[in-house]
Motif scaffolding. Sequence first.
Motif, PDB file in Angstrom:
ATOM      1  N   LEU A  88       1.053  -1.371  -0.050  1.00 16.38           N
ATOM      2  CA  LEU A  88       0.090  -0.065  -0.070  1.00 16.38           C
ATOM      3  C   LEU A  88       0.947   1.264   0.093  1.00 16.38           C
ATOM      4  CD1 LEU A  88      -2.821  -1.001   2.504  1.00 16.38           C
ATOM      5  CD2 LEU A  88      -3.131  -0.695   0.109  1.00 16.38           C
ATOM      6  N   ARG A  89       2.057   1.157   0.672  1.00 11.10           N
ATOM      7  CA  ARG A  89       2.792   2.323   0.925  1.00 11.10           C
ATOM      8  C   ARG A  89       3.620   2.489  -0.675  1.00 11.10           C
ATOM      9  NH1 ARG A  89       5.758   1.953   6.693  1.00 11.10           N
ATOM     10  NH2 ARG A  89       4.377   3.207   7.904  1.00 11.10           N
ATOM     11  N   LEU A  90       3.985   1.457  -1.280  1.00 12.18           N
ATOM     12  CA  LEU A  90       4.613   1.373  -2.659  1.00 12.18           C
ATOM     13  C   LEU A  90       3.497   2.231  -3.536  1.00 12.18           C
ATOM     14  CD1 LEU A  90       6.188  -1.899  -2.855  1.00 12.18           C
ATOM     15  CD2 LEU A  90       7.463   0.498  -2.836  1.00 12.18           C
ATOM     16  N   ILE A  91       2.333   1.879  -3.532  1.00 14.22           N
ATOM     17  CA  ILE A  91       1.371   2.690  -4.459  1.00 14.22           C
ATOM     18  C   ILE A  91       0.879   3.898  -4.113  1.00 14.22           C
ATOM     19  CG2 ILE A  91       0.541   0.285  -5.478  1.00 14.22           C
ATOM     20  CD1 ILE A  91      -1.822   0.585  -3.832  1.00 14.22           C
ATOM     21  N   GLY A  92       1.337   4.471  -2.681  1.00 11.76           N
ATOM     22  CA  GLY A  92       1.404   5.588  -2.422  1.00 11.76           C
ATOM     23  C   GLY A  92       0.102   6.054  -1.426  1.00 11.76           C
ATOM     24  N   ALA A  93      -0.271   5.124  -0.682  1.00 15.67           N
ATOM     25  CA  ALA A  93      -1.241   5.096   0.350  1.00 15.67           C
ATOM     26  C   ALA A  93      -0.500   5.818   1.715  1.00 15.67           C
ATOM     27  CB  ALA A  93      -1.826   3.670   0.744  1.00 15.67           C
ATOM     28  N   GLU A  94      -1.193   6.749   2.259  1.00 16.31           N
ATOM     29  CA  GLU A  94      -0.463   7.563   3.317  1.00 16.31           C
ATOM     30  C   GLU A  94      -1.025   6.523   4.530  1.00 16.31           C
ATOM     31  OE1 GLU A  94      -2.161  11.343   3.481  1.00 16.31           O
ATOM     32  OE2 GLU A  94      -1.227  11.802   1.744  1.00 16.31           O
TER      33      GLU A  94
END
Length: 131
Positions: free
Chosen positions: A39-45
């Motif tokens: 999720l972090r890799l795809i930009g989730a905060e």
Amino acid sequence: GVRRAAAAGSWMALVALAAMVAVAAAATLWSGAGVVRTLRLIGAEDRFISRAFERPFALRAAFGAAVGAAAAAIFALTMPRIGTEMFSTGAFGAEPLLWLAPLAPPVAALIAGLTALGATRAAAYLVLRRG
């Protein structure tokens, strides 16, 4: 005496609830570390990630508290009645607000839900900051 013991028991139950929910939330986040990384890799905060965990825990805690409070209310309603003369001005010094008793189950569920939400939010913050 009895009031102080009851208040202490209530606070201990609230702290135990918060601790259990926080540990469960942290364990869930740690077990889903791969999902969190993705999720972090795809930009989730972090806020988005933690919100995904908050609602289910808070709703489960509120539901459990509501069921427990309803069971306690049913138990209290089936108890044999005692005289109310000690409530007038004797042992407790003032007439109790017995009409507030039906509010106890929803208030308990609300407190449990908010405690679970806060504990989950704190656990998510700590886990996401470390990982």
